[in-house]
Every structure is written in structure tokens, then in C-alpha cells.
Design an enzyme around this catalytic site. Structure first.
Site, PDB file in Angstrom:
ATOM      1  N   LYS A   1      49.670  40.508  41.197  1.00 37.97           N
ATOM      2  CA  LYS A   1      49.115  42.073  41.449  1.00 37.97           C
ATOM      3  C   LYS A   1      49.006  42.124  42.896  1.00 37.97           C
ATOM      4  O   LYS A   1      48.286  41.529  43.534  1.00 37.97           O
ATOM      5  CB  LYS A   1      47.915  42.361  40.800  1.00 37.97           C
ATOM      6  N   VAL A   2      49.642  42.992  43.428  1.00 36.22           N
ATOM      7  CA  VAL A   2      49.854  43.216  44.774  1.00 36.22           C
ATOM      8  C   VAL A   2      49.559  44.728  45.437  1.00 36.22           C
ATOM      9  O   VAL A   2      49.879  45.718  44.741  1.00 36.22           O
ATOM     10  CB  VAL A   2      51.358  43.030  45.348  1.00 36.22           C
TER      11      VAL A   2
END
Ligand code: E4P
Length: 218
Positions: free
Chosen positions: A87-88
Site C-alpha cells: 500500500k503506497v
């Protein structure tokens, strides 16, 4: 539409899994902290424990904010288990990192998305999932569902394959409306998932059926 549960609480994840409708889990640094999971080693162990419970995509968020560190941290997270999705955050470094992860076969979830422009950028970078935050948009006096619908239209017109993951869900109606607006996935608190089953007429109807059965059968 896929159902993810939005929590780092193992009991809630187990309960959601027991429903037989769960496709994955999302977490974020706030949810991990809420469970008292502190320190890199503990956080990694916790992600592994979640992966043992659910056979589906499990989002693990990077803490790093610069490109090089995001790549390093994301690779470490992806190495924990084959189901980890990195998750960025939606930042310029985040977009570059998503492109790198995509090119290197690592799934991503672009988080903290609040506009259609951000959604286009993430899709161009090849994000697997895009997380528009419905509840937080509502908090700003706009309509989070309208954002989902707008992104769904754009992705269909442009043929983008990034999946829209409706996040920051606050109630069962958000889930229904996100489904209607074209979300591919909803990540929800367990309470919102359970809330979908509730209807007073179901309770009243069931009580009457059981009472009639008892009257007739003793
Ligand atoms: C999930 O991926 C998001 O981090 C989460 O849904 C945010 O929810 P909140 O706005 O309730 O914190």
C-alpha cells in the site's frame, strides 16, 4: 464486488473470514497502532498472522515517503507472503514507486485518494487497486460516492484495469452505494459488513414464522 475487511484486529478478521464472504484485508498504520502492534518486527509478524488467516489480498502500507525507501520497504513487505499487496500513498514518489512495483510484479494499493486526477495518475502507473476514501470525502461536505462513480466512468471509458477499492466506509449504506457506483472492492469495518444483514422486517417475519410453527406443532 470483492469484500475486504478494514482492520488489523485478528478476532474481527477471524469473524469476517467465518462468514465465508471475505476476499481480503486492508490495514493502515493507524489501524496497526490501534491494536498495539508497535515496532518493525512485530508489525511484520502481524502481517504474516493475517496472511495465515485469510487467503486473499492483504494490504500492508509503507511508512517510507521517499522513492528509494518505499521500494526497499515495499520489497520487504512483499517478501513476507505472496498475498501481500504493497500500500503506497498518493504522492509523486508514491506514483514512481507504484510504477516500479508494477514493473517488478508486485501488487499495489494506491491509498489516500481524493480526486479523479489522482485516480488517473495511479492507473497510469499500473496500480492494482486504488483506494478513494469515501467517508473522509463526505466529512469535507462532498459526496464520496460521486467520486467513486466518476472514477468508475473514467476507468471504463479509458479501459484502465486498476480496481476501485472503496475505502473509509462508515456504514452499510456506503457499501450498497459504492457497489451501485461501480466499485470493484469495498473495504469495510466488520460492523458495516454485519449491518448489511440487518432489517427489522426480517426479525419480525422470523419471529412470526417461529411462533406460527410452535402454535401448529406444539
Ligand atoms: C483503508 O485502506 C483505509 O486506510 C481506511 O479505510 C481509512 O478509513 P478511515 O477514514 O475510517 O480511517
Amino acid at each position: 464486488m470483492k469484500f475486504f475487511v478494514d482492520t488489523a484486529n485478528l478476532d474481527q478478521i477471524k469473524e469476517a473470514q467465518a462468514l465465508g464472504i471475505l476476499d481480503g484485508v486492508t490495514t493502515n498504520p493507524s489501524l496497526m497502532a490501534m491494536e498495539g502492534i508497535i515496532g518493525e518486527a512485530n508489525i511484520k509478524e502481524h502481517y504474516k498472522a493475517i496472511c495465515e488467516l485469510v487467503d486473499g489480498d492483504i494490504s500492508a502500507e509503507v511508512i517510507a515517503t521517499d522513492y528509494e525507501s518505499m521500494i526497499e520497504e515495499g520489497q520487504e513487505l512483499a517478501d513476507l507472503h505472496e498475498n501481500i499487496v504493497v500500500k503506497v500513498p498518493m504522492t509523486i514518489d508514491g506514483i514512481k514507486a507504484i510504477r516500479w512495483f508494477t514493473d517488478n510484479g508486485i501488487k499495489t494499493n494506491c491509498t489516500l485518494v481524493f480526486s479523479a486526477g489522482q485516480a488517473i495518475l495511479a492507473a497510469k502507473a499500473g496500480a492494482t487497486y486504488l483506494s478513494p476514501f469515501i467517508g473522509r470525502v463526505d466529512d469535507m461536505n462532498w459526496d464520496g460516492i460521486e467520486l467513486i462513480a466518476q472514477i468508475a466512468d473514467i476507468y471504463t471509458i479509458q479501459g484502465f484495469s486498476t480496481q476501485i477499492l472503496a475505502a473509509s466506509i462508515r456504514n452499510p449504506l456506503h457499501i450498497v452505494r459504492a457497489a451501485e457506483a461501480g466499485a470493484d472492492v469495498c473495504t469495510c469495518p466488520l460492523s458495516s459488513i454485519l449491518g448489511l444483514a440487518k432489517h427489522p422486517l426480517t426479525d419480525i417475519g422470523l419471529a412470526k414464522f417461529l411462533a406460527d410453527h410452535k402454535k401448529a406443532n406444539g
